[in-house]
Design a protein around this motif. Structure first.
Motif, PDB file in Angstrom:
ATOM      1  N   GLY A  12       4.623   2.640   9.366  1.00 50.54           N
ATOM      2  CA  GLY A  12       4.855   2.921   7.957  1.00 50.54           C
ATOM      3  C   GLY A  12       6.017   3.877   7.778  1.00 50.54           C
ATOM      4  N   THR A  13       6.286   4.218   6.526  1.00 46.59           N
ATOM      5  CA  THR A  13       7.395   5.099   6.170  1.00 46.59           C
ATOM      6  C   THR A  13       6.892   6.269   5.340  1.00 46.59           C
ATOM      7  N   ILE A  14       7.362   7.473   5.668  1.00 48.47           N
ATOM      8  CA  ILE A  14       7.057   8.672   4.893  1.00 48.47           C
ATOM      9  C   ILE A  14       8.324   9.075   4.154  1.00 48.47           C
ATOM     10  N   GLU A  15       8.250   9.092   2.832  1.00 53.36           N
ATOM     11  CA  GLU A  15       9.412   9.415   2.004  1.00 53.36           C
ATOM     12  C   GLU A  15       9.297  10.837   1.475  1.00 53.36           C
ATOM     13  N   LEU A  16      10.309  11.652   1.753  1.00 53.23           N
ATOM     14  CA  LEU A  16      10.387  13.013   1.243  1.00 53.23           C
ATOM     15  C   LEU A  16      11.415  13.023   0.119  1.00 53.23           C
ATOM     16  N   GLN A  17      10.976  13.382  -1.070  1.00 53.67           N
ATOM     17  CA  GLN A  17      11.825  13.215  -2.241  1.00 53.67           C
ATOM     18  C   GLN A  17      12.026  14.538  -2.971  1.00 53.67           C
ATOM     19  N   SER A  40       5.643  10.701  -0.400  1.00 56.38           N
ATOM     20  CA  SER A  40       5.096   9.383  -0.682  1.00 56.38           C
ATOM     21  C   SER A  40       5.072   8.570   0.605  1.00 56.38           C
ATOM     22  N   ILE A  41       4.024   7.765   0.777  1.00 55.95           N
ATOM     23  CA  ILE A  41       3.829   7.041   2.028  1.00 55.95           C
ATOM     24  C   ILE A  41       3.707   5.546   1.752  1.00 55.95           C
ATOM     25  N   LEU A  42       4.535   4.763   2.434  1.00 50.92           N
ATOM     26  CA  LEU A  42       4.424   3.310   2.424  1.00 50.92           C
ATOM     27  C   LEU A  42       3.734   2.880   3.717  1.00 50.92           C
ATOM     28  N   HIS A  43       2.579   2.253   3.589  1.00 49.86           N
ATOM     29  CA  HIS A  43       1.785   1.882   4.744  1.00 49.86           C
ATOM     30  C   HIS A  43       2.200   0.508   5.267  1.00 49.86           C
ATOM     31  N   GLY A  44       2.325   0.392   6.578  1.00 49.04           N
ATOM     32  CA  GLY A  44       2.512  -0.897   7.221  1.00 49.04           C
ATOM     33  C   GLY A  44       3.673  -1.705   6.692  1.00 49.04           C
ATOM     34  N   SER A  45       3.370  -2.922   6.249  1.00 44.97           N
ATOM     35  CA  SER A  45       4.394  -3.875   5.832  1.00 44.97           C
ATOM     36  C   SER A  45       5.252  -3.371   4.689  1.00 44.97           C
ATOM     37  N   GLY A  46       4.688  -2.523   3.827  1.00 43.61           N
ATOM     38  CA  GLY A  46       5.430  -2.040   2.676  1.00 43.61           C
ATOM     39  C   GLY A  46       6.700  -1.302   3.037  1.00 43.61           C
ATOM     40  N   SER A  47       6.770  -0.773   4.254  1.00 49.86           N
ATOM     41  CA  SER A  47       7.958  -0.041   4.679  1.00 49.86           C
ATOM     42  C   SER A  47       9.192  -0.929   4.759  1.00 49.86           C
ATOM     43  N   LEU A  48       8.998  -2.252   4.823  1.00 52.32           N
ATOM     44  CA  LEU A  48      10.126  -3.170   4.937  1.00 52.32           C
ATOM     45  C   LEU A  48      10.986  -3.165   3.674  1.00 52.32           C
ATOM     46  N   THR A  49      10.447  -2.715   2.548  1.00 51.59           N
ATOM     47  CA  THR A  49      11.244  -2.619   1.327  1.00 51.59           C
ATOM     48  C   THR A  49      12.312  -1.534   1.443  1.00 51.59           C
ATOM     49  N   GLU A  50      12.115  -0.569   2.356  1.00 52.45           N
ATOM     50  CA  GLU A  50      13.089   0.497   2.559  1.00 52.45           C
ATOM     51  C   GLU A  50      13.953   0.263   3.786  1.00 52.45           C
ATOM     52  N   LYS A  51      13.303  -0.138   4.899  1.00 50.98           N
ATOM     53  CA  LYS A  51      14.026  -0.258   6.150  1.00 50.98           C
ATOM     54  C   LYS A  51      13.162  -0.993   7.154  1.00 50.98           C
ATOM     55  N   ILE A 107       0.846  -1.181   0.000  1.00 51.62           N
ATOM     56  CA  ILE A 107       0.000   0.000   0.000  1.00 51.62           C
ATOM     57  C   ILE A 107       0.888   1.239   0.000  1.00 51.62           C
ATOM     58  N   ARG A 108       0.878   1.951  -1.121  1.00 48.16           N
ATOM     59  CA  ARG A 108       1.621   3.204  -1.244  1.00 48.16           C
ATOM     60  C   ARG A 108       0.650   4.303  -1.652  1.00 48.16           C
ATOM     61  N   SER A 109       0.776   5.465  -1.045  1.00 46.55           N
ATOM     62  CA  SER A 109      -0.049   6.607  -1.430  1.00 46.55           C
ATOM     63  C   SER A 109       0.835   7.842  -1.522  1.00 46.55           C
ATOM     64  N   ASP A 110       0.511   8.712  -2.469  1.00 43.16           N
ATOM     65  CA  ASP A 110       1.245   9.955  -2.674  1.00 43.16           C
ATOM     66  C   ASP A 110       0.360  11.135  -2.297  1.00 43.16           C
ATOM     67  N   VAL A 111       0.945  12.111  -1.620  1.00 46.59           N
ATOM     68  CA  VAL A 111       0.210  13.339  -1.332  1.00 46.59           C
ATOM     69  C   VAL A 111       0.005  14.085  -2.641  1.00 46.59           C
ATOM     70  N   ASP A 112      -1.223  14.497  -2.897  1.00 48.06           N
ATOM     71  CA  ASP A 112      -1.585  15.118  -4.162  1.00 48.06           C
ATOM     72  C   ASP A 112      -0.811  16.414  -4.397  1.00 48.06           C
TER      73      ASP A 112
END
Length: 686
Positions: A164-169, A147-158, A66-71
């Protein structure tokens, strides 16, 4: 005198209750509407007509995640705001804030602030001391994409991001030659904002420079319902109007980014971010002193730098990066002592130094199969010292070396089924953590419709922060790491109609976390962390995005709803322990936000709505006094503006009204929040 009774300041009649819930009802049933239209971005420079691209590309490396991007519209509207405001208004993440300009932390899916990882261009912004991020100190202006990785998806980064993980790009436009923008704002409580950006370059090299200054006296008035006198005739409480004293803040910073493309296969970039934060911390609402002669202040000096190299081959790609994060913090408290003002009561400082190194290699055999291998080596060093004249000096000096390796296999089976499998192994000071696997599956339910069923399950592991282990007084070196299993199951639907783009997703999640770390007061006079045996965090997340328009009219609707249950299932501490089976403190069961934007020929108006249900302040979930829970509240904001375009120039004027209906509310106990307030913004783009 102090009072433990606080009258209900919210409407209690059925009509008022219905109106409070109306935006939620609208949010849930809007996808059923049949007449739908499209929208365009009104407050950017005019560009040629473009085709709306699907958000869901069925990227096999993120199958089932589950990934979502802030509009992008929300990013533009929040350009003069902090990350705390952007996240709370546009995502299902609950932001716990101690007041305007004060500490703001995240509770993602009912987890603790340290369970949300925040990364900027690949390096962690989480403090190695506290394990969390203060979102009030991060300007949205310095970020190109969230961009936001919810829950388990954050394991792909760390590992460690149980919520979850909040990615600032950062992003780069290789077609840019010379452009820039200036944004100036003035608002209530002697608030001033200044932002500046200039970009220059060609197809080989690009430079971006950004700077900001944000300051405020923050001296709003509020009605203090924790201190009262009694009317001798009526017997009613009289609540005083007080000013939010000693709450000013002043933050400024600069961001420099350089991108170099020597050929079509390589991109080298460098990023440097300096920021200075200085803020006073206001007294509690139950403090009956005048506050004269007292100083309660914190300053931060922050340096962040990242160097990155990306190489793109025919079937392979390689990403190598190295980054530094230095944070020097100083906090001091001065107060009246024995009639003498300005006496130093507390003077503490800390130096936190983090060094991050990452390498990521990807091999793509074809469009249906890819293998990714990555390695991270991070080093943390913390020196912390607390000084109190009436006590001994306390502090600690510690280093920690963390390394991690992961291998990921992603495969598409036909046109409708996609899967990914990842395994991660971490080392903490050469001590191996349990192996953490992740399995994600995704299936397209209808051949001709973008309706996807997705799910994942993973094991995760979170090491205690250095303060959890070594802080004096209170640190607990015997703490166990938090570990457990998380999983998601959801539906995602996307469709382009004649004049509309619709995207919606519904996700159910659950987390079973053992050895949950929580700080609790003790009879020693200070707080200590300890492990709960088990916490179950589960709930639902719903997201809706609609973009439509007809002729000169354009609109955009974006909404989120979250139902969160974060329950303590540990063994009772003693016979009087009433926390078992109860919601964890300060986590709302229901939260929602809705943003509606309407524009026509340069004019635009935006309505922002937020809702949070009641939050308990105790582990027993009692409601005996007003100190035991926080009332639910609604927040309504209204923005209106006009843009003028001349060839390659644009001038924008926008007026913002916050807390439109003058709501009395708090997000943290005894920390006042402002009533209705205003901001006027002027923006110039070239």
């Amino acid at each position: 005198m102090q009072t433990n009774s606080e009258p209900d300041i919210h409407t209690t009649d059925w009509c008022g209750k219905f109106m409070k819930r109306l935006p939620i009802i609208f949010l849930l049933f809007l996808p059923l509407c049949q007449e739908l239209y499209a929208q365009s971005l009104s407050d950017t420079l005019k560009i040629k007509e473009v085709t709306v691209v699907s958000k869901h590309l069925q990227k096999k490396e993120e199958a089932g995640l589950i990934r979502s991007d802030v509009d992008s519209m929300a990013m533009i509207k929040a350009m003069n705001a902090t990350l705390s405001e952007l996240i709370s208004e546009n995502t299902p993440i609950f932001i716990k804030t101690y007041g305007r300009g004060a500490l703001a932390t995240a509770s993602f899916r009912g987890t603790a602030p340290s369970h949300t990882q925040v990364e900027w261009n690949g390096i962690s912004l989480n403090s190695p001391m506290l394990g969390m991020v203060d979102f009030s100190t991060i300007p949205v202006y310095f970020v190109d994409k969230v961009s936001i990785l919810h829950g388990s998806g954050s394991l792909t980064e760390k590992s460690g991001a149980l919520g979850g993980t909040i990615e600032l790009q950062s992003d780069v436009d290789w077609n840019n030659r010379f452009s820039g923008s200036a944004l100036s704002g003035v608002g209530s409580y002697q608030s001033y904002d200044e932002f500046f950006q200039v970009k220059a370059g060609n197809r080989k090299i690009q430079s971006k420079t950004k700077a900001f200054l944000s300051q405020s006296a923050n001296n709003f008035t509020y009605r203090n319902k924790f201190i009262a006198t009694i009317d001798p005739e009526t017997g009613k409480y009289i609540y005083p109007e007080q000013q939010n004293k000693n709450a000013d803040y002043r933050n400024y910073g600069v961001l420099q980014e350089i991108y170099f493309r020597p050929d079509d296969k390589d991109v080298i970039s460098g990023h440097y971010w300096y920021q200075h934060n200085s803020r006073s911390i206001p007294q509690l609402m139950t403090n009956e002193t005048s506050g004269d002669g007292g100083v309660n202040r914190q300053t931060d000096q922050i340096h962040r730098a990242v160097a990155e190299w990306n190489h793109y081959g025919t079937k392979t790609s390689l990403k190598v990066s190295s980054g530094l994060n230095f944070d020097k913090m100083n906090y001091w408290l001065k107060a009246n002592v024995n009639g003498t003002s300005g006496q130093v009561v507390v003077n503490s400082w800390s130096n936190a130094q983090s060094w991050f190194n990452k390498a990521l290699f990807t091999y793509r055999e074809n469009q249906d199969l890819s293998v990714t291998a990555g390695i991270d080596v991070d080093r943390y060093q913390v020196s912390s010292q607390n000084y109190a004249p009436l006590a001994n000096d306390f502090g600690y000096h510690k280093t920690r070396l963390e390394s991690s390796a992961h291998l990921q296999l992603s495969k598409k089976f036909g046109k409708r089924f996609t899967s990914t499998f990842l395994v991660r192994q971490d080392l903490y000071d050469q001590k191996a953590a349990p192996i953490m696997p992740l399995l994600g599956l995704e299936y397209k339910l209808l051949k001709k419709k973008n309706l996807y069923l997705k799910g994942n399950v993973a094991r995760n592991y979170h090491q205690p922060s250095l303060n959890d282990l070594y802080y004096i007084p209170g640190g607990n070196p015997d703490l166990k790491p938090e570990e457990g299993y998380t999983g998601d199951l959801g539906l995602t639907y996307e469709e382009n109609y004649a004049h509309v783009h619709l995207y919606t997703t519904l996700t159910a999640y659950t987390s079973k976390i053992d050895n949950w770390i929580i700080w609790l007061p003790t009879n020693k006079g200070y707080w200590e962390p300890s492990n709960m045996k088990k916490v179950d965090a589960s709930g639902l997340e719903y997201q809706l995005s609609l973009k439509g328009g007809e002729g000169p009219w354009h609109w955009h609707i974006n909404g989120n709803y979250a139902y969160t249950r974060s329950i303590n299932h540990a063994d009772p501490v003693n016979w009087a322990d009433e926390s078992i089976g109860k919601q964890l403190p300060f986590i709302p069961k229901h939260s929602a936000n809705l943003s509606v934007n309407l524009s026509r020929q340069g004019y635009h108006v935006t309505y922002q709505w937020n809702y949070y249900s009641e939050r308990y302040t105790t582990t027993s979930n009692e409601k005996t006094t007003s100190l035991d829970y926080l009332y639910p509240y609604l927040m309504n904001d209204l923005f209106a503006g006009k843009d003028w375009n001349w060839k390659t120039y644009r001038l924008g004027l926008e007026f913002k009204i916050f807390n439109l209906f003058n709501e009395e509310y708090r997000t943290v106990l005894q920390r006042p929040m402002p009533r209705r307030n205003y901001t006027l913004l002027v923006r110039f783009d070239f």
